[in-house]
Every structure is written in C-alpha cells, then in structure tokens.
Design a protein around this motif. Structure first.
Motif, short mmCIF file in Angstrom:
data_model
loop_
_atom_site.label_atom_id
_atom_site.label_comp_id
_atom_site.label_asym_id
_atom_site.label_seq_id
_atom_site.Cartn_x
_atom_site.Cartn_y
_atom_site.Cartn_z
N PRO A 173 17.66 57.08 14.85
CA PRO A 173 17.19 58.22 15.64
C PRO A 173 16.33 57.82 16.83
CG PRO A 173 16.07 58.12 13.51
CD PRO A 173 17.18 57.14 13.47
N LEU A 174 15.54 56.76 16.68
CA LEU A 174 14.69 56.31 17.78
C LEU A 174 15.53 55.76 18.93
CD1 LEU A 174 11.80 55.74 18.82
CD2 LEU A 174 11.96 53.49 17.73
N CYS A 175 16.50 54.92 18.61
CA CYS A 175 17.32 54.33 19.66
C CYS A 175 18.21 55.36 20.34
CB CYS A 175 18.15 53.20 19.08
SG CYS A 175 17.18 51.75 18.58
N GLU A 176 18.74 56.32 19.57
CA GLU A 176 19.53 57.38 20.17
C GLU A 176 18.68 58.21 21.13
OE1 GLU A 176 22.24 61.27 18.91
OE2 GLU A 176 21.32 60.01 17.36
N PHE A 177 17.47 58.52 20.71
CA PHE A 177 16.56 59.32 21.53
C PHE A 177 16.22 58.60 22.83
CE2 PHE A 177 12.01 60.55 22.35
CZ PHE A 177 12.24 61.85 22.74
N LEU A 178 16.02 57.29 22.76
CA LEU A 178 15.60 56.52 23.94
C LEU A 178 16.78 55.93 24.70
CD1 LEU A 178 12.46 54.72 22.47
CD2 LEU A 178 12.53 56.78 23.90
N GLY A 179 17.98 56.11 24.17
CA GLY A 179 19.17 55.65 24.88
C GLY A 179 19.33 54.15 24.96
N VAL A 180 19.03 53.47 23.86
CA VAL A 180 19.15 52.01 23.82
C VAL A 180 19.96 51.61 22.59
CG1 VAL A 180 17.00 51.63 25.08
CG2 VAL A 180 16.96 51.78 22.58
N PRO A 181 20.53 50.39 22.59
CA PRO A 181 21.31 49.93 21.44
C PRO A 181 20.44 49.74 20.20
CG PRO A 181 21.77 48.61 23.40
CD PRO A 181 20.58 49.45 23.72
N VAL A 182 21.06 49.86 19.04
CA VAL A 182 20.37 49.63 17.77
C VAL A 182 20.31 48.13 17.49
CG1 VAL A 182 20.47 50.01 15.28
CG2 VAL A 182 21.10 51.86 16.86
N PRO A 183 19.13 47.58 17.26
CA PRO A 183 19.03 46.14 16.98
C PRO A 183 19.64 45.77 15.63
CG PRO A 183 16.91 47.06 17.62
CD PRO A 183 17.82 48.21 17.35
N ALA A 184 19.96 44.50 15.50
CA ALA A 184 20.49 44.01 14.22
C ALA A 184 19.38 43.85 13.19
CB ALA A 184 21.19 42.67 14.45
N GLU A 185 18.16 43.60 13.67
CA GLU A 185 17.04 43.37 12.76
C GLU A 185 16.62 44.66 12.08
OE1 GLU A 185 17.12 40.49 16.06
OE2 GLU A 185 17.07 42.68 15.94
N PRO A 186 16.06 44.58 10.87
CA PRO A 186 15.53 45.78 10.22
C PRO A 186 14.33 46.33 10.98
CG PRO A 186 14.88 43.81 9.00
CD PRO A 186 15.88 43.36 10.04
N PHE A 187 14.10 47.62 10.84
CA PHE A 187 12.96 48.25 11.50
C PHE A 187 11.67 47.61 10.98
CE2 PHE A 187 9.87 51.50 12.55
CZ PHE A 187 10.33 52.00 13.75
N PRO A 188 10.74 47.27 11.85
CA PRO A 188 9.52 46.58 11.40
C PRO A 188 8.66 47.46 10.51
CG PRO A 188 9.31 47.24 13.69
CD PRO A 188 10.74 47.50 13.30
N ARG A 189 8.01 46.82 9.56
CA ARG A 189 7.07 47.51 8.70
C ARG A 189 5.85 46.61 8.51
NH1 ARG A 189 5.45 48.01 3.35
NH2 ARG A 189 4.86 50.14 2.72
N VAL A 190 4.79 46.95 9.20
CA VAL A 190 3.57 46.13 9.15
C VAL A 190 2.35 47.02 8.97
CG1 VAL A 190 4.56 44.35 10.64
CG2 VAL A 190 3.26 46.21 11.65
N ASN A 191 1.21 46.37 8.75
CA ASN A 191 -0.07 47.07 8.68
C ASN A 191 -0.10 48.09 7.55
OD1 ASN A 191 -2.70 47.57 9.48
ND2 ASN A 191 -2.12 49.17 10.93
N SER A 192 0.34 47.66 6.37
CA SER A 192 0.24 48.53 5.21
C SER A 192 -1.22 48.76 4.86
CB SER A 192 0.95 47.91 4.01
OG SER A 192 0.20 46.81 3.53
N ARG A 193 -1.46 49.72 3.98
CA ARG A 193 -2.84 50.00 3.57
C ARG A 193 -3.49 48.75 2.98
NH1 ARG A 193 -4.19 54.65 -0.77
NH2 ARG A 193 -2.58 55.66 0.50
N ASP A 194 -2.76 47.99 2.20
CA ASP A 194 -3.33 46.79 1.59
C ASP A 194 -3.71 45.75 2.63
OD1 ASP A 194 -3.03 47.88 -0.91
OD2 ASP A 194 -1.14 46.84 -1.33
N GLU A 195 -2.87 45.57 3.65
CA GLU A 195 -3.15 44.58 4.67
C GLU A 195 -4.41 44.93 5.45
OE1 GLU A 195 0.57 44.95 6.57
OE2 GLU A 195 1.45 43.21 5.61
N LEU A 196 -4.52 46.15 5.93
CA LEU A 196 -5.70 46.53 6.69
C LEU A 196 -6.91 46.67 5.79
CD1 LEU A 196 -6.87 47.20 9.41
CD2 LEU A 196 -6.18 49.57 9.09
N GLY A 197 -6.70 47.16 4.57
CA GLY A 197 -7.82 47.27 3.64
C GLY A 197 -8.44 45.93 3.33
N SER A 198 -7.60 44.91 3.14
CA SER A 198 -8.12 43.58 2.86
C SER A 198 -8.90 43.05 4.04
CB SER A 198 -6.96 42.63 2.53
OG SER A 198 -6.30 43.04 1.35
N ALA A 199 -8.40 43.31 5.24
CA ALA A 199 -9.12 42.86 6.42
C ALA A 199 -10.48 43.54 6.50
CB ALA A 199 -8.30 43.16 7.68
#
Length: 230
Positions: A173-199
């Motif tokens: 949906p993001l790429c369709e909305f912005l008119g760009v090709p869909v990357p081969a890589e999975p959508f990034p998932r970072v900065n979970s609650r545990d990661e920021l909480g630990s910091a």
C-alpha cells in the motif's frame, strides 16, 4: 530538495521503521526525532522557534525529502499547508497498545525525568508534551486523545493525499500510494519497545549534555539502521 512525504503518525507508531522504509524507496533522507538528537545544538533552537510561532521549515528540513515522528508530526497541519504537493502518511495502531508502548518508552518516568534542566526540556514541553497537558498519566484520556488525533487528520487531509497505514501491511500500500516499485527486501521493523526500553534503562533516559546526546543518537540510529533489513 523539498518535503515530498509527511509522516503524521506520532511516536510509537513504527515511525523509526517508516524512516528507513521511506529512505529505502527513494524518499530520503527522512527527518525523524533522531535527527533532532543527532544535531541537537543546531536543531533544538530551530524547533523551539517553531513552537514559539516562528518556524523556518526550509532551514529545518534542508536536505530532507520526508518526515516522520515527533516533533514534526505535531505540526502536520502546518507542514501539509507549507508543502502542498506532499503526500501524508498516517501510521496507526490500536490506541491502548499505543499508550502502553509510550508509557514504557518515550513517556516513561525515567525518560521524562532525564529532560529536567536539559536543552531538550523546553522544546519538548512546548511541542510533543504540550499536547497532553497534565493527562499523560491517564491511560484512558491518552487513548481517547490518540483516536481524536487520527480522526482529525483523516477529516482534514484530502483522501487522495492521505494514506492511513499500518506497517504490518508491508510495502504494497505504501509503494502504490507513492508510485514507486515494491522492494524485494521485507518491510523494516526496528525500534521495538524492548529495544528502546533497554536503551532508556541503560542510559537513565536521554543524555542531558548536547554533545553526549548527539553521540548517543548517532550510535543508536546506526544500530537500528544496521538491523532494519536483516
């Protein structure tokens, strides 16, 4: 260079993941709160001026093509007017889990206490934290605020200019909305609650010294970027 995508979702709605996603599909660099921290001595006064009613958006976003996270999202309406050709992406999640995530990280007592006496204190209290007044410890009020915030954006931005987006939907949906090709890589998932909480636990919140804050933010950003597509 001008802002092409405005991320209107507040912090803890996968805004760090969105930063790396937008950069990956050609809308980078993306301005996120980490950019404020990484250049604190320059950016904090600029955001304070914006909070005081004297924004210089061209200076704040010089060199950037997109935004996400606080404090930029606080000014979503102003930015949408200032950059009329931009698209708006509202990242969303369940209201109660948003409150719980905020309470464990960016709104935690330890994180907020670390602002006392720091250069960040006035800027954040007059931008992000100002929205909540004295209700930040009221989960029901915060959840209602979050729902109303999202609805105001949906009611204000033209439907063809707005994408309401949950990152679990992935690239399509993001790429369709912005008119760009869909990357081969999975959508990034970072900065979970545990990661920021630990910091937060390790550092006792954010460093008060601007130089230390800049170093902390640069290291943290690099760590998150390294894991974004792994």
């Amino acid at each position: 260079m001008t802002i092409k995508v405005i991320g209107a979702g507040p912090g803890r709605t996968a805004t760090f993941s969105m930063k790396f996603a937008l950069e990956h599909i050609g809308f980078g660099p993306c301005y996120h709160m980490v950019e404020v921290f990484r250049n604190a001595r320059k950016t904090i006064p600029m955001w304070q001026a914006a909070a005081d009613g004297n924004p210089d958006w061209d200076a704040i976003f010089e060199g950037y093509q997109s935004t996400t996270d606080n404090p930029a999202c606080v000014f979503w309406r102003e930015l949408a007017d200032y950059y009329p050709q931009s698209k708006v992406v509202l990242t969303v999640r369940d209201a109660e889990t948003w409150v719980a995530s905020c309470n464990a990280t960016i709104n935690s007592p330890r994180m907020l206490a670390s602002l006392d006496g720091s250069p960040l204190e006035s800027m954040l209290k007059s931008t992000y934290l100002k929205q909540f007044g004295d209700k930040i410890d009221d989960p029901k009020w915060m959840a209602d605020w979050y729902r109303a915030y999202n609805q105001e954006i949906i009611d204000t931005i033209a439907p063809d200019r707005l994408l309401v987006f949950h990152p679990k939907e992935g690239w399509d949906p993001l790429c369709e909305f912005l008119g760009v090709p869909v990357p081969a890589e999975p959508f990034p998932r970072v900065n979970s609650r545990d990661e920021l909480g630990s910091a937060s636990d390790e550092h006792g919140g954010l460093p008060a010294d601007p130089l230390e804050l800049e170093a902390f933010a640069s290291t943290y950003n690099d760590q998150m970027k390294a894991g974004a597509f792994s």
